[in-house]
Design a protein around this motif. Structure first.
Motif, PDB file in Angstrom:
ATOM      1  N   VAL A  93     -27.872 -14.140  20.186  1.00 22.52           N
ATOM      2  CA  VAL A  93     -27.783 -15.597  20.022  1.00 22.52           C
ATOM      3  C   VAL A  93     -28.857 -16.091  19.065  1.00 22.52           C
ATOM      4  N   GLU A  94     -30.055 -15.532  19.169  1.00 22.86           N
ATOM      5  CA  GLU A  94     -31.135 -15.902  18.249  1.00 22.86           C
ATOM      6  C   GLU A  94     -30.725 -15.640  16.802  1.00 22.86           C
ATOM      7  N   GLN A  95     -30.127 -14.477  16.558  1.00 22.02           N
ATOM      8  CA  GLN A  95     -29.694 -14.113  15.214  1.00 22.02           C
ATOM      9  C   GLN A  95     -28.616 -15.068  14.704  1.00 22.02           C
ATOM     10  N   LYS A  96     -27.609 -15.333  15.523  1.00 14.79           N
ATOM     11  CA  LYS A  96     -26.504 -16.198  15.105  1.00 14.79           C
ATOM     12  C   LYS A  96     -26.986 -17.628  14.876  1.00 14.79           C
ATOM     13  N   LEU A 133     -34.178 -13.336  10.327  1.00 11.18           N
ATOM     14  CA  LEU A 133     -32.856 -12.805  10.012  1.00 11.18           C
ATOM     15  C   LEU A 133     -32.902 -11.331   9.620  1.00 11.18           C
ATOM     16  N   THR A 134     -34.039 -10.862   9.198  1.00  8.94           N
ATOM     17  CA  THR A 134     -34.159  -9.454   8.785  1.00  8.94           C
ATOM     18  C   THR A 134     -34.779  -8.564   9.862  1.00  8.94           C
ATOM     19  N   SER A 135     -35.076  -9.158  11.027  1.00  4.04           N
ATOM     20  CA  SER A 135     -35.747  -8.384  12.077  1.00  4.04           C
ATOM     21  C   SER A 135     -34.971  -8.322  13.374  1.00  4.04           C
ATOM     22  N   SER A 136     -33.658  -8.560  13.300  1.00  7.84           N
ATOM     23  CA  SER A 136     -32.836  -8.543  14.516  1.00  7.84           C
ATOM     24  C   SER A 136     -32.810  -7.147  15.128  1.00  7.84           C
ATOM     25  N   GLY A 137     -32.828  -7.115  16.487  1.00  9.88           N
ATOM     26  CA  GLY A 137     -32.807  -5.824  17.155  1.00  9.88           C
ATOM     27  C   GLY A 137     -31.763  -5.730  18.262  1.00  9.88           C
TER      28      GLY A 137
END
Length: 234
Positions: free
Chosen positions: A200-203, A227-231
């Protein structure tokens, strides 16, 4: 000058509500997702998440809609609650440290009644753009989907606060971008809960960046870093 005396406690919500009503009457909302209204109508009540620095723009977008807003139990939260009630929104008081159980019950009841709710998942104190677990828990318990939303005005100023609050200018154009509904399973374990939190954080970062791009804003380095550190692993 401190703004916590009886005079300010009474008059700040009046002034703030007047400002938000002025924005509502003068701004031009551009919904980038043309099928948004139909999609939300199909999902029923949902949990709309928007970053805390968009709380003013989010409140304006909510005017005239069947929405409730969760607001912290702090003194500043009382000012915000008084303000949103003056523009016709329902305020539910709660936080991660005080009154959490009661606020969860209140939110679940509202969703059962068919009312969607708005949450700022990095509020009330941040860190900015860091998703907290509250919306995940509510979505899991209720079965209502989470809908990420980004809103960026063409003209605005930024306050030197922890979230760099965005204050839209009257008569501006605002881009609103909504993500696809995200459903959270009822029986998630700790690892799955964290994956969904990161998802959800990424979206939410994605739709926020899209709304900024549509309004020709410069790159927000903090948002880009997220946006470049999603896990997440879903």
């Amino acid at each position: 000058m401190k703004l916590n005396g009886p005079f300010w406690q009474k008059n700040i919500p009046i002034l703030a509500a007047g400002y938000l009503k002025t924005l509502y009457r003068t701004q031009r909302l551009w919904f980038a997702n043309e099928d948004y209204a139909a999609r939300i109508a199909q999902t029923g009540p949902c949990i709309i998440v928007i970053w805390h620095n968009r709380i003013l723009q989010g409140s304006v977008c909510a005017i005239g809609r069947n929405l409730a807003v969760i607001i912290s139990r702090s003194r500043d939260g009382q000012l915000i609650a008084d303000t949103v009630q003056r523009i016709g929104l329902e305020a539910v008081r709660g936080s991660s440290s005080r009154g959490q159980l009661q606020s969860v019950r209140d939110l679940l009841k509202l969703l059962e009644q068919g009312k969607s709710i708005v949450m700022t998942p990095d509020g009330p104190r941040g860190p900015c753009y860091q998703m907290q677990a509250g919306p995940i828990e509510i979505a899991s318990l209720s079965g209502a989907p989470i809908v990420p939303a980004g809103a960026t005005p063409k003209r605005a100023m930024r306050v030197q606060s922890w979230d760099r609050l965005i204050v839209p200018a009257p008569f501006t154009k605002t881009a609103v971008v909504q993500g696809e509904p995200i459903y959270i399973p009822k029986d998630i374990n700790g690892g799955m809960r964290e994956d969904f939190r990161l998802l959800v954080e990424q979206k939410l970062c994605e739709v926020t960046q899209q709304s900024e791009t549509l309004m020709d804003w410069p790159v927000d380095e903090e948002l880009a870093k997220k946006l470049t550190s999603s896990g997440y692993n879903i």
